[in-house]
Design an enzyme around this catalytic site. Sequence first.
Site, PDB file in Angstrom:
ATOM      1  N   GLU A   1      -2.482  -7.133   1.537  1.00  0.00           N
ATOM      2  CA  GLU A   1      -1.635  -7.512   2.679  1.00  0.00           C
ATOM      3  C   GLU A   1      -2.286  -7.085   3.998  1.00  0.00           C
ATOM      4  O   GLU A   1      -1.603  -6.978   5.019  1.00  0.00           O
ATOM      5  CB  GLU A   1      -0.266  -6.846   2.567  1.00  0.00           C
ATOM      6  CG  GLU A   1       0.632  -7.447   1.517  1.00  0.00           C
ATOM      7  CD  GLU A   1       1.974  -6.737   1.474  1.00  0.00           C
ATOM      8  OE1 GLU A   1       2.977  -7.420   1.284  1.00  0.00           O
ATOM      9  OE2 GLU A   1       2.009  -5.501   1.626  1.00  0.00           O
TER      10      GLU A   1
ATOM     11  N   GLY B   1       0.821  -1.201   0.000  1.00  0.00           N
ATOM     12  CA  GLY B   1       0.000   0.000   0.000  1.00  0.00           C
ATOM     13  C   GLY B   1       0.855   1.250   0.000  1.00  0.00           C
ATOM     14  O   GLY B   1       0.678   2.162  -0.824  1.00  0.00           O
TER      15      GLY B   1
ATOM     16  N   ASP C   1       3.938  -2.706  -7.340  1.00  0.00           N
ATOM     17  CA  ASP C   1       3.374  -1.569  -6.589  1.00  0.00           C
ATOM     18  C   ASP C   1       3.497  -0.285  -7.412  1.00  0.00           C
ATOM     19  O   ASP C   1       2.583   0.542  -7.423  1.00  0.00           O
ATOM     20  CB  ASP C   1       4.099  -1.390  -5.250  1.00  0.00           C
ATOM     21  CG  ASP C   1       4.145  -2.682  -4.453  1.00  0.00           C
ATOM     22  OD1 ASP C   1       3.247  -3.529  -4.640  1.00  0.00           O
ATOM     23  OD2 ASP C   1       5.085  -2.852  -3.657  1.00  0.00           O
TER      24      ASP C   1
ATOM     25  N   ASN D   1      -0.480 -10.604 -10.814  1.00  0.00           N
ATOM     26  CA  ASN D   1       0.616 -11.066 -11.665  1.00  0.00           C
ATOM     27  C   ASN D   1       0.242 -12.471 -12.151  1.00  0.00           C
ATOM     28  O   ASN D   1      -0.856 -12.971 -11.850  1.00  0.00           O
ATOM     29  CB  ASN D   1       1.969 -11.008 -10.939  1.00  0.00           C
ATOM     30  CG  ASN D   1       2.034 -11.949  -9.743  1.00  0.00           C
ATOM     31  OD1 ASN D   1       1.266 -12.917  -9.654  1.00  0.00           O
ATOM     32  ND2 ASN D   1       2.944 -11.687  -8.825  1.00  0.00           N
TER      33      ASN D   1
HETATM   34  O1  RIB Z   1       5.663  -5.459  -3.210  1.00  0.00           O
HETATM   35  C1  RIB Z   1       6.843  -5.281  -2.470  1.00  0.00           C
HETATM   36  C2  RIB Z   1       6.525  -5.158  -1.018  1.00  0.00           C
HETATM   37  O2  RIB Z   1       5.993  -6.376  -0.552  1.00  0.00           O
HETATM   38  C3  RIB Z   1       7.722  -4.893  -0.147  1.00  0.00           C
HETATM   39  O3  RIB Z   1       7.979  -3.518   0.011  1.00  0.00           O
HETATM   40  C4  RIB Z   1       7.381  -5.601   1.145  1.00  0.00           C
HETATM   41  O4  RIB Z   1       7.193  -4.733   2.213  1.00  0.00           O
HETATM   42  C5  RIB Z   1       6.142  -6.424   0.836  1.00  0.00           C
HETATM   43  O5  RIB Z   1       5.018  -5.848   1.372  1.00  0.00           O
END
Ligand code: RIB
Length: 337
Positions: free
Chosen positions: A173, A73, A286, A217
Site C-alpha cells: 500500500e 503495515g 495482516d 490471497n
Molecule cells: O488489511 C486491512 C487494512 O487494509 C485496513 O486496516 C485498511 O487500513 C487497509 O489498509
Amino acid sequence: MVVIRHAARFGSPPSLSNLTHDDRIESSVSGASPTVVVVGAINVDLVVVAPRLPGPGETVVGGGLQTYGGGKGANAAVAAARAGATVHLIGAVGGDDTGIAALAELRAAGVDVSDVAVLAGESTGVALIVVDGRGENQIAVGAGANAAVPVDHIRQCLRSLLPTAGCVLVSTEIPAAAVAVAVEEAFTARVRCILNPAPVLPVVVELLARGPILTPNGSELSDLAMLVGDAIGSATADAQRIAAMTHHPVVVTQGGDGVLVVTADGVVQLVPAPPVEVRDTTGAGDTFNGVLAARLAMGDDLATAVPVAVVAASLSVTEVGARGGMPTAAQIDAAMS
Ligand code: RIB
C-alpha cells in the site's frame, strides 16, 4: 521518530539487475533474531457495520461510525508484536492529530515507531470500510502520507535495522519505489523477506528474482499470474509457476479455507483454518503475515510457522476492527493446544 518537512516525492524505482536467488539467504537466517522489520502503510480505519455492502451508486445505512487503527503495515506490525517479536515499523504518517494518535496507539501496542516519518503538509492515510453481516468488507483507502514515504528514509532505516533483523515484511500500500527498495535491501542484507502483494503492483514481478516469500490471497495470486503470463486458473498451478520464479515458497491465504503452501520445488500443502464465528475479516491477512514474520524471525521453519499464523488469523476475525481480535502469544498457544 523522524520528522521530515517538505518531504521529497519519489524518484524512479531503483533499477533491478539480473541477480537471481541466492541460497545464502536461507543459510544466513538460521539462528535468526526475533526482530521483525515491517515496511508498509499506516492508516486510520473509519468503519461502518451494515447489513450488506453497497453496490455502485447505492446507499446502505448501518450503525454508528467506529474508528480503529489500520493500514496493512501497521496492522501486521501489531500482530507480530502481540505474537512476541520485537517489531520496528518503517512508514509515514501526516503531521496531523490523526498521525500523532496512530503513532501513540502503535507504541502502546509495543511497536517501535521511531522510524516512522512524520510528514508535514501530508494527511495520515485513511481507509473507509464497510463490514457486512457476514464479516466481509469493502475498503477504499486514501493513501495520504503513505504515498509520500521517502525512499531514502526507508533505505537508511533498513540499513541500520537489517543487521539485527530476523525477517522483513513488506506490503504494497506504499509506492512501487518504496516496495522495491525494501525488498532489494533485504536481499542484499540476506535477511528473509515476506512480500505481501496486497494490492498487486507491477513492481512485484520485477522483484520475484529477489526470492521473497510471497503471501497473496486468491485474487492477488490470479492478478500476479496474469502479470507474469496467462493465469492458468488453478491456484495450485499459478502458485507453482510463481514459486518456480522466486525459488521460494508461495503462501496463498484462502480465508476460512485455510492456507495453500507451495514450496520452491512445487510441493503442495493445505493448512486448514479452524472454524470460528466471523464478525469482521478486516486485517485477517495482516494478522497472518505479522505472525508468520514473527515466528520465522523467532526461528520456526515455514512448516511450523504457517499453522500458527493460520490460527492467529482465525482468531483475528472474531472481533470488529483490523486489530480487534489479533491474539497475543498466549492466546495463540491456547488456541493451538
Ligand atoms: O488489511 C486491512 C487494512 O487494509 C485496513 O486496516 C485498511 O487500513 C487497509 O489498509
